[in-house]
Design an enzyme around this catalytic site. Structure first.
Site, PDB file in Angstrom:
ATOM      1  N   PHE A 198       7.589   2.189  -1.616  1.00 26.52           N
ATOM      2  CA  PHE A 198       9.112   2.367  -0.493  1.00 26.52           C
ATOM      3  C   PHE A 198       9.548   3.978  -0.761  1.00 26.52           C
ATOM      4  CE2 PHE A 198       9.038  -2.256  -1.390  1.00 26.52           C
ATOM      5  CZ  PHE A 198       8.801  -2.550   0.125  1.00 26.52           C
ATOM      6  N   TYR A 203       2.178   5.001   1.417  1.00 27.44           N
ATOM      7  CA  TYR A 203       2.170   5.262   2.909  1.00 27.44           C
ATOM      8  C   TYR A 203       0.995   6.136   3.246  1.00 27.44           C
ATOM      9  CZ  TYR A 203       7.136   4.176   2.649  1.00 27.44           C
ATOM     10  OH  TYR A 203       8.578   3.553   2.381  1.00 27.44           O
ATOM     11  N   HIS A 240      10.281  -8.941   4.537  1.00 28.70           N
ATOM     12  CA  HIS A 240       9.839  -7.707   4.121  1.00 28.70           C
ATOM     13  C   HIS A 240      10.975  -6.886   4.898  1.00 28.70           C
ATOM     14  CE1 HIS A 240       7.835  -3.714   4.162  1.00 28.70           C
ATOM     15  NE2 HIS A 240       7.027  -4.410   3.135  1.00 28.70           N
ATOM     16  N   ASP A 272       0.671  -1.340   0.083  1.00 34.38           N
ATOM     17  CA  ASP A 272       0.012   0.032   0.035  1.00 34.38           C
ATOM     18  C   ASP A 272       0.891   1.203   0.114  1.00 34.38           C
ATOM     19  OD1 ASP A 272      -2.073  -1.747   0.245  1.00 34.38           O
ATOM     20  OD2 ASP A 272      -2.019  -1.448   2.418  1.00 34.38           O
TER      21      ASP A 272
END
Length: 276
Positions: free
Chosen positions: A79, A68, A188, A66
């Site tokens: 990211f 931020y 992750h 998703d």
């Protein structure tokens, strides 16, 4: 419908834009906007990953989940955050792994646009999210679209590297034809899981080794590349006017410049120059 997206992607995805689920996405976003709801990222940046990384230039895909949710953070690249916004913990861990893997100094900002411009597709599975609530059917339709994007890259391109970090991203492995692409998997980079396999994965050097083995080097001339690197070094760290260290340990400034030269050498030989 006329989607505001780069022409190369418009051609590749034209059939998706005609499907009911995509029309439902567009309708939902228009309704939210008219109701004064906050959407992350802002409308003009929803397709930023596509507009920055043209289809013909895709070499690497880094899949996020998703955007931020904080004000000013999301700008359409997974990211990544805009300059002036503190890098979130996951991005800080990505930079730590880069430093350990290829010696890249930790950057002062978290904007990954330079990666995207070189062919790193920074794709979020959900291109956009409402800032005030989660709509599961809406998220499912977004996932259908990004699944189609991954399938198109897999079907129409070859020798692409897919970096799948975490369980969610790794569920997309089935969409990739591994007979002609490289899939690299790790935990992750979140602080909750980075020490469970992300740190030490060396995905950045492995990516460049793979791209180099396939002859996929940066498409700029050597003079332009060396000049560009020198200018970045000079802008980021002012070079000393005089050398004060004839012997002994290398100073921190010289170490940092040396690390940048190492990154530049790797990129010149193959693949992506990972400095932001």
């Amino acid at each position: 419908m006329d989607v505001k997206i780069d022409e190369s992607w418009k051609e590749v995805l034209k059939q998706e834009f005609k499907k009911d689920y995509f029309l439902q996405i567009a309708t939902f976003l228009k309704t939210e906007k008219l109701a004064g709801k906050t959407i992350y990222p802002p409308g003009g940046l929803i397709f930023n990953a596509f507009n920055t990384t043209h289809f013909d230039n895709v070499k690497v895909v880094i899949l996020g989940q998703d955007p931020y949710h904080g004000p000013g953070q999301a700008h359409g690249l997974s990211f990544s955050v805009q300059k002036g916004v503190p890098p979130p913990p996951s991005l800080i861990n990505i930079f730590k792994e880069l430093q350990n893997d290829i010696g890249m100094p930790i950057p002062s900002h978290g904007n990954l646009t330079h990666w995207a411009e070189q062919g790193v597709m920074l794709l979020n599975a959900s291109l956009t999210v409402p800032g005030q609530r989660t709509d599961e059917p809406f998220e499912d339709r977004l996932a259908e679209f990004t699944d189609a994007v991954i399938e198109k890259i897999s079907a129409l391109k070859k020798n692409t590297v897919f970096l799948l970090w975490g369980k969610f991203a790794q569920e997309k492995q089935v969409l990739v034809d591994e007979t002609k692409h490289l899939v690299l998997k790790a935990a992750h980079p979140s602080p909750f899981s980075a020490d469970k396999g992300f740190f030490g994965c060396k995905h950045f050097s492995k990516t460049n080794h793979w791209l180099g083995s396939k002859g996929l080097t940066r498409s700029i001339g050597p003079y332009k590349f060396i000049t560009w690197i020198f200018r970045r070094i000079k802008l980021i760290i002012p070079l000393p006017k005089r050398a004060h260290h004839r012997e002994g340990p290398m100073s921190p400034t010289r170490k940092s410049i040396s690390a940048r030269k190492k990154c530049a050498t790797m990129a010149a030989a193959s693949g992506i120059y990972w400095h932001v």
